[in-house]
Design a protein around this motif. Sequence first.
Motif, PDB file in Angstrom:
ATOM      1  N   ASN A 183      32.211  98.093 -92.018  1.00  0.00           N
ATOM      2  CA  ASN A 183      31.360  98.236 -93.192  1.00  0.00           C
ATOM      3  C   ASN A 183      31.573  99.617 -93.814  1.00  0.00           C
ATOM      4  O   ASN A 183      31.795 100.595 -93.120  1.00  0.00           O
ATOM      5  CB  ASN A 183      29.893  98.047 -92.788  1.00  0.00           C
ATOM      6  CG  ASN A 183      28.964  97.987 -93.978  1.00  0.00           C
ATOM      7  OD1 ASN A 183      28.742  98.996 -94.645  1.00  0.00           O
ATOM      8  ND2 ASN A 183      28.403  96.816 -94.231  1.00  0.00           N
ATOM      9  N   ARG A 184      31.474  99.706 -95.123  1.00  0.00           N
ATOM     10  CA  ARG A 184      31.677 100.981 -95.813  1.00  0.00           C
ATOM     11  C   ARG A 184      30.719 102.067 -95.352  1.00  0.00           C
ATOM     12  O   ARG A 184      31.027 103.260 -95.439  1.00  0.00           O
ATOM     13  CB  ARG A 184      31.534 100.797 -97.325  1.00  0.00           C
ATOM     14  CG  ARG A 184      32.744 100.165 -97.975  1.00  0.00           C
ATOM     15  CD  ARG A 184      32.672 100.294 -99.472  1.00  0.00           C
ATOM     16  NE  ARG A 184      33.947  99.996-100.104  1.00  0.00           N
ATOM     17  CZ  ARG A 184      34.233 100.321-101.358  1.00  0.00           C
ATOM     18  NH1 ARG A 184      33.344 100.954-102.089  1.00  0.00           N
ATOM     19  NH2 ARG A 184      35.405 100.019-101.877  1.00  0.00           N
ATOM     20  N   GLU A 185      29.551 101.667 -94.893  1.00  0.00           N
ATOM     21  CA  GLU A 185      28.563 102.662 -94.471  1.00  0.00           C
ATOM     22  C   GLU A 185      29.055 103.476 -93.283  1.00  0.00           C
ATOM     23  O   GLU A 185      28.673 104.640 -93.131  1.00  0.00           O
ATOM     24  CB  GLU A 185      27.235 101.967 -94.130  1.00  0.00           C
ATOM     25  CG  GLU A 185      26.556 101.306 -95.324  1.00  0.00           C
ATOM     26  CD  GLU A 185      26.340 102.278 -96.477  1.00  0.00           C
ATOM     27  OE1 GLU A 185      25.822 103.394 -96.229  1.00  0.00           O
ATOM     28  OE2 GLU A 185      26.689 101.934 -97.623  1.00  0.00           O
ATOM     29  N   THR A 186      29.886 102.886 -92.436  1.00  0.00           N
ATOM     30  CA  THR A 186      30.386 103.645 -91.286  1.00  0.00           C
ATOM     31  C   THR A 186      31.325 104.764 -91.732  1.00  0.00           C
ATOM     32  O   THR A 186      31.359 105.842 -91.119  1.00  0.00           O
ATOM     33  CB  THR A 186      31.118 102.727 -90.283  1.00  0.00           C
ATOM     34  OG1 THR A 186      32.268 102.133 -90.908  1.00  0.00           O
ATOM     35  CG2 THR A 186      30.196 101.640 -89.766  1.00  0.00           C
ATOM     36  N   VAL A 187      32.068 104.520 -92.798  1.00  0.00           N
ATOM     37  CA  VAL A 187      32.936 105.565 -93.343  1.00  0.00           C
ATOM     38  C   VAL A 187      32.092 106.713 -93.873  1.00  0.00           C
ATOM     39  O   VAL A 187      32.352 107.891 -93.595  1.00  0.00           O
ATOM     40  CB  VAL A 187      33.838 104.997 -94.466  1.00  0.00           C
ATOM     41  CG1 VAL A 187      34.588 106.117 -95.162  1.00  0.00           C
ATOM     42  CG2 VAL A 187      34.829 103.999 -93.903  1.00  0.00           C
ATOM     43  N   LYS A 188      31.065 106.380 -94.635  1.00  0.00           N
ATOM     44  CA  LYS A 188      30.202 107.410 -95.203  1.00  0.00           C
ATOM     45  C   LYS A 188      29.518 108.218 -94.108  1.00  0.00           C
ATOM     46  O   LYS A 188      29.297 109.427 -94.260  1.00  0.00           O
ATOM     47  CB  LYS A 188      29.164 106.766 -96.121  1.00  0.00           C
ATOM     48  CG  LYS A 188      29.780 106.142 -97.375  1.00  0.00           C
ATOM     49  CD  LYS A 188      28.723 105.502 -98.250  1.00  0.00           C
ATOM     50  CE  LYS A 188      29.343 104.870 -99.499  1.00  0.00           C
ATOM     51  NZ  LYS A 188      28.335 104.203-100.353  1.00  0.00           N
ATOM     52  N   GLU A 189      29.181 107.554 -93.006  1.00  0.00           N
ATOM     53  CA  GLU A 189      28.543 108.256 -91.900  1.00  0.00           C
ATOM     54  C   GLU A 189      29.512 109.247 -91.252  1.00  0.00           C
ATOM     55  O   GLU A 189      29.122 110.361 -90.879  1.00  0.00           O
ATOM     56  CB  GLU A 189      28.038 107.244 -90.872  1.00  0.00           C
ATOM     57  CG  GLU A 189      27.019 107.819 -89.917  1.00  0.00           C
ATOM     58  CD  GLU A 189      26.362 106.765 -89.049  1.00  0.00           C
ATOM     59  OE1 GLU A 189      25.588 107.143 -88.164  1.00  0.00           O
ATOM     60  OE2 GLU A 189      26.629 105.555 -89.242  1.00  0.00           O
ATOM     61  N   LEU A 190      30.776 108.849 -91.133  1.00  0.00           N
ATOM     62  CA  LEU A 190      31.787 109.753 -90.585  1.00  0.00           C
ATOM     63  C   LEU A 190      31.982 110.983 -91.471  1.00  0.00           C
ATOM     64  O   LEU A 190      32.289 112.066 -90.972  1.00  0.00           O
ATOM     65  CB  LEU A 190      33.124 109.018 -90.430  1.00  0.00           C
ATOM     66  CG  LEU A 190      33.270 108.100 -89.213  1.00  0.00           C
ATOM     67  CD1 LEU A 190      34.527 107.262 -89.341  1.00  0.00           C
ATOM     68  CD2 LEU A 190      33.303 108.904 -87.920  1.00  0.00           C
ATOM     69  N   PHE A 191      31.809 110.818 -92.777  1.00  0.00           N
ATOM     70  CA  PHE A 191      31.971 111.930 -93.708  1.00  0.00           C
ATOM     71  C   PHE A 191      31.088 113.124 -93.337  1.00  0.00           C
ATOM     72  O   PHE A 191      31.432 114.270 -93.630  1.00  0.00           O
ATOM     73  CB  PHE A 191      31.612 111.510 -95.137  1.00  0.00           C
ATOM     74  CG  PHE A 191      32.605 110.592 -95.793  1.00  0.00           C
ATOM     75  CD1 PHE A 191      33.852 110.359 -95.248  1.00  0.00           C
ATOM     76  CD2 PHE A 191      32.277 109.959 -96.986  1.00  0.00           C
ATOM     77  CE1 PHE A 191      34.760 109.516 -95.859  1.00  0.00           C
ATOM     78  CE2 PHE A 191      33.177 109.117 -97.614  1.00  0.00           C
ATOM     79  CZ  PHE A 191      34.419 108.891 -97.053  1.00  0.00           C
ATOM     80  N   HIS A 192      29.953 112.838 -92.725  1.00  0.00           N
ATOM     81  CA  HIS A 192      28.960 113.888 -92.491  1.00  0.00           C
ATOM     82  C   HIS A 192      28.609 114.046 -91.009  1.00  0.00           C
ATOM     83  O   HIS A 192      27.560 114.565 -90.670  1.00  0.00           O
ATOM     84  CB  HIS A 192      27.701 113.580 -93.304  1.00  0.00           C
ATOM     85  CG  HIS A 192      27.984 113.343 -94.762  1.00  0.00           C
ATOM     86  ND1 HIS A 192      28.429 114.343 -95.609  1.00  0.00           N
ATOM     87  CD2 HIS A 192      27.931 112.204 -95.510  1.00  0.00           C
ATOM     88  CE1 HIS A 192      28.620 113.839 -96.815  1.00  0.00           C
ATOM     89  NE2 HIS A 192      28.333 112.546 -96.778  1.00  0.00           N
ATOM     90  N   LEU A 193      29.535 113.640 -90.142  1.00  0.00           N
ATOM     91  CA  LEU A 193      29.276 113.680 -88.698  1.00  0.00           C
ATOM     92  C   LEU A 193      29.651 115.063 -88.131  1.00  0.00           C
ATOM     93  O   LEU A 193      30.376 115.185 -87.141  1.00  0.00           O
ATOM     94  CB  LEU A 193      30.074 112.565 -88.009  1.00  0.00           C
ATOM     95  CG  LEU A 193      29.602 112.133 -86.610  1.00  0.00           C
ATOM     96  CD1 LEU A 193      28.244 111.472 -86.681  1.00  0.00           C
ATOM     97  CD2 LEU A 193      30.619 111.198 -85.972  1.00  0.00           C
ATOM     98  N   LYS A 194      29.137 116.102 -88.751  1.00  0.00           N
ATOM     99  CA  LYS A 194      29.518 117.467 -88.376  1.00  0.00           C
ATOM    100  C   LYS A 194      29.045 117.843 -86.973  1.00  0.00           C
ATOM    101  O   LYS A 194      29.618 118.734 -86.337  1.00  0.00           O
ATOM    102  CB  LYS A 194      28.953 118.465 -89.401  1.00  0.00           C
ATOM    103  CG  LYS A 194      29.536 118.266 -90.792  1.00  0.00           C
ATOM    104  CD  LYS A 194      29.000 119.276 -91.783  1.00  0.00           C
ATOM    105  CE  LYS A 194      29.644 120.649 -91.579  1.00  0.00           C
ATOM    106  NZ  LYS A 194      29.262 121.591 -92.666  1.00  0.00           N
ATOM    107  N   GLN A 195      28.036 117.158 -86.487  1.00  0.00           N
ATOM    108  CA  GLN A 195      27.532 117.438 -85.141  1.00  0.00           C
ATOM    109  C   GLN A 195      28.597 117.147 -84.081  1.00  0.00           C
ATOM    110  O   GLN A 195      28.634 117.803 -83.025  1.00  0.00           O
ATOM    111  CB  GLN A 195      26.281 116.606 -84.872  1.00  0.00           C
ATOM    112  CG  GLN A 195      25.645 116.867 -83.513  1.00  0.00           C
ATOM    113  CD  GLN A 195      24.405 116.017 -83.287  1.00  0.00           C
ATOM    114  OE1 GLN A 195      23.989 115.247 -84.172  1.00  0.00           O
ATOM    115  NE2 GLN A 195      23.803 116.133 -82.111  1.00  0.00           N
ATOM    116  N   TYR A 196      29.463 116.169 -84.365  1.00  0.00           N
ATOM    117  CA  TYR A 196      30.435 115.737 -83.368  1.00  0.00           C
ATOM    118  C   TYR A 196      31.898 115.902 -83.805  1.00  0.00           C
ATOM    119  O   TYR A 196      32.780 116.096 -82.962  1.00  0.00           O
ATOM    120  CB  TYR A 196      30.195 114.274 -83.002  1.00  0.00           C
ATOM    121  CG  TYR A 196      28.813 114.002 -82.466  1.00  0.00           C
ATOM    122  CD1 TYR A 196      28.335 114.680 -81.346  1.00  0.00           C
ATOM    123  CD2 TYR A 196      27.961 113.087 -83.083  1.00  0.00           C
ATOM    124  CE1 TYR A 196      27.054 114.443 -80.845  1.00  0.00           C
ATOM    125  CE2 TYR A 196      26.686 112.843 -82.589  1.00  0.00           C
ATOM    126  CZ  TYR A 196      26.238 113.513 -81.478  1.00  0.00           C
ATOM    127  OH  TYR A 196      24.981 113.286 -80.983  1.00  0.00           O
TER     128      TYR A 196
END
Length: 416
Positions: A183-196
């Motif tokens: 799903n496209r939402e998983t890509v957007k989530e990766l965009f901001h996964l600075k914690q990991y």
Amino acid sequence: MTSEVQQKGKLAKAASYILNIKTTCEKNEALTKIAEQLILDQEHLIAENAKDLAIGKENGMPSSTLDRIMLNKERVEAIASAIDLLVKLDDPVGKLLERIDKENGLVIEKRMVPLGVIGMIYEARPNVTIDAATLSLKTGNAVILRGSSSAKFSNVALVASIHRALEKTAIPVDAVQLIEDTNRETVKELFHLKQYLDVLIPRGGKALIDLVVNEASVPVLETGAGNCHIYVDHTADYIKTEKICINAKTQRPSVCNAAESLLIHHDWFSEHGVQLLNAIHHAGVTIIGDATVCQAVDYAQQATEDDYATEYLDLKISVKLVENVYEAIEHINKYGTNHSEAIITEDQLVADTFLNSVDAAAVYHNASTRFTDGFEFGYGAEIGISTQKLHARGPMGLPALTSTKYFVHGNGQIRE
């Protein structure tokens, strides 16, 4: 509820700390096991890949895209062989880059270290799953993979093989994570996964790359699209020109280092142009040309402004006549993607002007653009071809997946 991206990000981060202390021998053993496992699992991998191909055909996917997705016995064996070559390459982690001996007795060492956790967003090509995973492991990095839905079954099967292999080694299985939700939402989530995530690498078409570069807050290593050009100067040797142009366009048209645009000096075209276009046309390539080209051959299609900026990834090429090398350089710097550009000429001064003035990661004199590749450059498998200028540029092999750290050794020194 914690998302799949968050869960796998946390696991990858924890695994990255374990990888930091693994030896080259332990990492190489894991890579060898992965290569062996791929061969053991090849029938299953090809069967799962067939599901992706069937869905792609049903959805009317272009043949060039289907080619990028396809796995067969030869390709699986080639992927495994590439891992074997990777094992033989030097491990850059720990390499001493600089040493400073201070008067107060401090010893300062600058060494290469892993980046940490690499996020990989890519389209179509399942071989990227293996390339990204093995290059990351060799350099002590954990990796989070997010492939496209077009190769979902293939990617799941490949990562399962990797995990089966890692279970037999000292390398944590969690070091390689696949986001299965396309799903496209998983890509957007990766965009901001600075914690990991420590870095995000997009690999695919221009639309995907632009999306990641423009929207991600995680640092991005940009692997650009390949609108690659060949400029034929007025002193170009015909035999070299025909051979290079046909190879650069047809040897594998669906990849980013294939030539998409051909610029020809008008004097050379007057003498050899029709012969060259006929040869390219007979090789199965559609010619999309300017007005002069269309007048010269009746099979050429009229080019638009958009054509000069298009990465076809197919048996098509735009053709334009230019007055001199300077017009060619101006055209390339306007429409190119900073990837790979070539000049064919017997005039060394003209070649030097071109090579020094064109803004690209790789520039060629009398050679095909198809050589812009990690294997061809001696890096083994590549994680992508960077078209940016900071940290890494060109084919990104093992050194590009490292950062640096200063190791300072003392004996009780304090700063006065």
